[in-house]
Scaffold this motif. Sequence first.
Motif, PDB file in Angstrom:
ATOM      1  N   ALA A 274     -45.992 -37.916  18.590  1.00 15.84           N
ATOM      2  CA  ALA A 274     -47.126 -36.750  18.091  1.00 15.84           C
ATOM      3  C   ALA A 274     -47.892 -35.949  18.398  1.00 15.84           C
ATOM      4  O   ALA A 274     -48.462 -35.344  17.926  1.00 15.84           O
ATOM      5  N   LYS A 275     -48.251 -36.706  19.859  1.00 16.45           N
ATOM      6  CA  LYS A 275     -49.478 -36.021  19.893  1.00 16.45           C
ATOM      7  C   LYS A 275     -49.448 -34.419  19.992  1.00 16.45           C
ATOM      8  O   LYS A 275     -50.737 -34.051  19.465  1.00 16.45           O
TER       9      LYS A 275
ATOM     10  N   GLN B  25     -53.129 -33.033  17.784  1.00 17.66           N
ATOM     11  CA  GLN B  25     -53.450 -32.465  18.908  1.00 17.66           C
ATOM     12  C   GLN B  25     -54.226 -31.163  17.453  1.00 17.66           C
ATOM     13  O   GLN B  25     -55.111 -31.158  17.699  1.00 17.66           O
ATOM     14  N   SER B  26     -53.079 -30.482  17.101  1.00 19.03           N
ATOM     15  CA  SER B  26     -53.516 -29.378  16.757  1.00 19.03           C
ATOM     16  C   SER B  26     -53.831 -29.660  15.520  1.00 19.03           C
ATOM     17  O   SER B  26     -54.743 -28.473  14.998  1.00 19.03           O
TER      18      SER B  26
ATOM     19  N   ASN C 237     -57.811 -28.164  13.770  1.00 22.70           N
ATOM     20  CA  ASN C 237     -57.397 -27.356  12.391  1.00 22.70           C
ATOM     21  C   ASN C 237     -58.682 -27.751  12.154  1.00 22.70           C
ATOM     22  O   ASN C 237     -59.020 -27.045  10.972  1.00 22.70           O
ATOM     23  N   ILE C 238     -58.717 -28.777  11.622  1.00 21.91           N
ATOM     24  CA  ILE C 238     -59.668 -29.669  10.845  1.00 21.91           C
ATOM     25  C   ILE C 238     -60.845 -29.187  11.017  1.00 21.91           C
ATOM     26  O   ILE C 238     -62.130 -29.157  10.285  1.00 21.91           O
ATOM     27  N   ILE C 239     -61.543 -28.494  12.926  1.00 15.97           N
ATOM     28  CA  ILE C 239     -62.518 -28.682  13.419  1.00 15.97           C
ATOM     29  C   ILE C 239     -62.657 -26.682  12.826  1.00 15.97           C
ATOM     30  O   ILE C 239     -63.907 -26.509  12.267  1.00 15.97           O
TER      31      ILE C 239
ATOM     32  N   LEU D 225     -64.959 -26.048  21.544  1.00 18.16           N
ATOM     33  CA  LEU D 225     -64.737 -26.985  20.608  1.00 18.16           C
ATOM     34  C   LEU D 225     -63.325 -27.783  20.993  1.00 18.16           C
ATOM     35  O   LEU D 225     -62.456 -28.620  20.953  1.00 18.16           O
ATOM     36  N   SER D 226     -62.580 -26.306  20.733  1.00 19.38           N
ATOM     37  CA  SER D 226     -60.571 -27.128  20.352  1.00 19.38           C
ATOM     38  C   SER D 226     -60.184 -26.760  22.077  1.00 19.38           C
ATOM     39  O   SER D 226     -59.471 -27.764  22.633  1.00 19.38           O
TER      40      SER D 226
END
Lengths: 364, 226
Positions: B154-155, B159-160, B164-166, B208-209
């Motif tokens: 799942a890692k 992560q993506s 996406n949320i950010i 941030l990403s």
Amino acid sequence: MIKVSDLSKQFGELRVLKNINVQINKGECIAVIGPSGTGKSVFLRTIAMLEKPDRGTICINGTDITKKEINLNQIREKMGMVYQGFHLFSHLNVLENITLAPIWVKKQDRNVAKQKARELLSTVGLIDKAKSYPRELSGGQQQRIAIARCLAMEPEIMLFDEPTSALDPTMTCEVLGIIRKLTKMGLTMLIVTHEMNFAKDVADRVFYMDEGGIYEDGTPADIFDNPKKEKTKAFIRKLKIFNYEIQSTGFDMVSMNAQIEIFCQKYNVRAKQVYHIQLLLEELMMEIFKQCYEGAQPDMAFAIEYSDENNEISIYLTYRADDFNPFEYGGNDIDNLGMVLVSKISKKHEHLFENGRNKINIKL
Amino acid sequence: MNSFLEVIITSFQKNLIAGDAYLIVLKGLRVTILISALGLLFGTILGGILCCFRMSKITGLKRISQLMIAVLRGSPVLLLLMILYYVAFAESRIDPVIIAVIAFALNSGAHIAEVMRSALEAVDKRQLEAARMLGFSKTKAFFAITLPQAGKIAKPVYQSTIINIIQWTSVVGYITITDLTRTVNNIGARTGDPFFPLFFGILLYLGLSYLVYALFSIGKKRGEAI
């Protein structure tokens, strides 16, 4: 040790195991052989209760493990299973693979488990690989680790489900060497295998499985050198069989010859021999039709057996008629050219008459 | 060449230094990170619960979670945000940041539930069987084999999801929150030079990403991949 009674298992319509009854004693090493799809693996998996049987009981040391209230985890602690595809834990290194179960299940001390794992690794000859991950190892190495992983739990029973089928000959050798070592440790072992020489060499008893059960059960000498039953014989001698029946004198001989040819091509029989088989059958049939079935319909069948092991071809022809041996013809050879040909082609031939049926056995 | 450099330096001073504008930008960045982090935290918890329900054998729970996942994944997070702000919490004087956290938790929760489920289902069942044959109970085998392996699977997707949320938090300006996007936009409007602050905003999101990416690369071991 293990007592299987009246065991049955079916998948949908397919009855894989039919009423198996067998007893396996402590310390015995048993090779399970047989053609594909005869339930060898299912039998093994049922003993481990990985497949729930539909009927019957499996007693291990007197405990019926098919009962609902049995704690299978405890039973399986004493049972090791080695798979064709190894199934090592891919997220752990070799040492962790071996110590995982002792630490989690047996609550062994970490250092004790590690020490024990190192000993096992030297037994299987892979002490250098302790820090490697499964995917960095060859198939043979992975399988040896899988065996060590089972041994770490100090099992009483080891089940091997085609442990070398996914390996090349060198790796097979490595793994069989280890299994051979285990036989000397007094473990009870069941090995499903296609390695006949290994089975013959290592096993105390051999189960030949066919028709949904243990078709023949005996010592390696019984099974390999002197099999009693039809299918065991065919399997041990690697026989390929072609059957054909004739019920009319006007039967389609062209089609029969074509079928024989296809059968022979499948097993790389030389063209000359194929021609001999066809010629021989044709001449024999004509002779028998002439002598036995004047104006009547024949009741005749034959089988061609081809042995992969020694490339021998045998023909078994039977026909219902009065006692008639076509090889004992009266008169001179010129009038019986057909039978002269047959005698010349065949290496060995014999004629028998039993219960109203003539039998002719020919070896080419 | 020199004049180009001068233009940049002037823009930089005008937009970020004058009137301590960089402090406002930092404040906006803090709000963005706060909403993202809390949204992710509660989203992961919600995702875990939804995933449990989704994979449970009880048909009722399964259907409910299926429906929730379908609705939440299928609706734009901006609309969800506006419905919560203008309809659900219209009467209460609740802090819009909390509403944003709820919206992002709901939206990412549905996504994370599916990420978790596909990872759990991708674990090699045969290794699980091997563990059961060694005497592991179902629960022990789950924690010793399934969970660590599913985690690794799942890692990258997780992560993506975070990244996406950010990026999606940039829409919270619609419900009066002054986040990073809103801040740089305001500065641009005030100085009449929108290009520089907006571009600077992108650089911060990019930073941030990369931070997320760097965090995930820590502790990657040899031979760890499945």
